[in-house]
Design a protein around this motif. Sequence first.
Motif, PDB file in Angstrom:
ATOM      1  N   LEU A  60      44.993 -25.096   2.478  1.00 23.62           N
ATOM      2  CA  LEU A  60      44.451 -25.968   3.525  1.00 23.62           C
ATOM      3  C   LEU A  60      44.722 -25.257   4.836  1.00 23.62           C
ATOM      4  O   LEU A  60      45.885 -25.091   5.232  1.00 23.62           O
ATOM      5  N   THR A  85      38.565 -26.524   9.771  1.00 28.66           N
ATOM      6  CA  THR A  85      39.564 -26.692   8.717  1.00 28.66           C
ATOM      7  C   THR A  85      38.881 -26.396   7.400  1.00 28.66           C
ATOM      8  O   THR A  85      37.808 -26.935   7.124  1.00 28.66           O
ATOM      9  N   ASN A  86      39.468 -25.536   6.593  1.00 25.01           N
ATOM     10  CA  ASN A  86      38.858 -25.252   5.297  1.00 25.01           C
ATOM     11  C   ASN A  86      39.849 -25.454   4.159  1.00 25.01           C
ATOM     12  O   ASN A  86      41.058 -25.342   4.328  1.00 25.01           O
ATOM     13  N   VAL A  87      39.292 -25.789   2.990  1.00 29.45           N
ATOM     14  CA  VAL A  87      40.035 -25.858   1.734  1.00 29.45           C
ATOM     15  C   VAL A  87      39.548 -24.695   0.890  1.00 29.45           C
ATOM     16  O   VAL A  87      38.339 -24.533   0.682  1.00 29.45           O
ATOM     17  N   SER A 151      42.071 -35.655   7.883  1.00 29.96           N
ATOM     18  CA  SER A 151      43.226 -34.780   7.682  1.00 29.96           C
ATOM     19  C   SER A 151      44.013 -34.705   8.977  1.00 29.96           C
ATOM     20  O   SER A 151      43.430 -34.623  10.063  1.00 29.96           O
ATOM     21  N   ASP A 206      46.547 -35.834   4.445  1.00 26.42           N
ATOM     22  CA  ASP A 206      45.299 -35.115   4.185  1.00 26.42           C
ATOM     23  C   ASP A 206      44.506 -35.721   3.039  1.00 26.42           C
ATOM     24  O   ASP A 206      45.063 -36.029   1.984  1.00 26.42           O
ATOM     25  N   LEU A 208      41.249 -34.092   2.591  1.00 27.91           N
ATOM     26  CA  LEU A 208      40.253 -33.046   2.356  1.00 27.91           C
ATOM     27  C   LEU A 208      40.469 -32.356   1.011  1.00 27.91           C
ATOM     28  O   LEU A 208      39.512 -31.995   0.328  1.00 27.91           O
ATOM     29  N   VAL A 209      41.738 -32.133   0.645  1.00 32.73           N
ATOM     30  CA  VAL A 209      42.034 -31.473  -0.627  1.00 32.73           C
ATOM     31  C   VAL A 209      41.547 -32.328  -1.796  1.00 32.73           C
ATOM     32  O   VAL A 209      40.925 -31.822  -2.737  1.00 32.73           O
ATOM     33  N   ALA A 218      47.663 -32.842  -2.457  1.00 26.62           N
ATOM     34  CA  ALA A 218      48.206 -32.840  -1.098  1.00 26.62           C
ATOM     35  C   ALA A 218      49.167 -33.994  -0.838  1.00 26.62           C
ATOM     36  O   ALA A 218      49.705 -34.101   0.267  1.00 26.62           O
TER      37      ALA A 218
END
Length: 320
Positions: A60, A85-87, A151, A206, A208-209, A218
């Motif tokens: 993350l 923001t990236n996963v 997130s 978070d 997003l994960v 997460a």
Amino acid sequence: MALPEPVTAEPPALALPRLMRQSWRDVAFLHWAVEPGSVARLFPPGVRPDVLDGRTYVGLIPFRMVGAGFAHGPAVPWAGTFLETNVRLYSVDDTGRRGIVFLSLDADRAVVVAGARAVFGLPYRWARMGFRADGDERAYTTRLRRVGVHSRVAVRVGAPTAGGPLEHFLTARWGLHVARGHRTRYIPNAHPPWPLRTAELLDLDDGLVAAAGLGDLARRPPDHVAFSDGVAVRFGLPVPAATPRGGDRISRRRNGYGTVMGNRDSNQSSVRTDEQIASPKGSEVTEDEAGGDEPMAEVPGGPQVDVPAAQGHVPEDDDR
């Protein structure tokens, strides 16, 4: 199926022509170790999880994108600077070339989202985002539009570190794998060695994960946390993932970012700490970065790289 290429602190030579350039700044790295089989379904054809000591990792990564543009000419005004923001997952293809697979990329520029999805097939999404720097603390917020996924990440930045095998495995990634239609392509990149710092996680909330298909991962603390002031990056043209990088030889010529060190141990690499980016203390940076007027930090033996010491709060307004 070829063995994975070596992990090297500096990139292989980036072939011409170059596609684009950008800077990644105030980068927080949060990683969870997982069993490779638990994420293998998320990789595109011809790509598998890359492993270190039998484990692979989910990342993350919130950061600031600054001065993105084509390989030549000025950065794209306004649209070239944004929050992301990236996963991600860590990949290796059948030729042995290591890279990254993005499960999601969230940005606060709608034009960037539309362009990256259309041109590269990357899973960008439009989000409301915020960033705050307060002394040695960095805070990042992301909230997807139209859905309730969000997130919140906060870290305290510590001392510079040369890193070890795990840090090099996670950060010395010289390209990304992306599926487009029924084909998998590889987009190469090059940048100086990451100027890594230790970091302490202060806050994590978070979704997003989980939204990327990784369940409640997460909800537990990450296995590794780090930070970097940033690097300047160049990208080459996409190539089919089945096309080797150019054999198993690692180029030793200068590539514009320093001399490739050519360490052949796939789980080891060395970083020359005198090439780390020195972030000036006590400097202030205005909120408007599109004009490219931020202070420069010199990388000894390499080019100058834009790296601000701090950045004020970036508003979450709908006009971004």
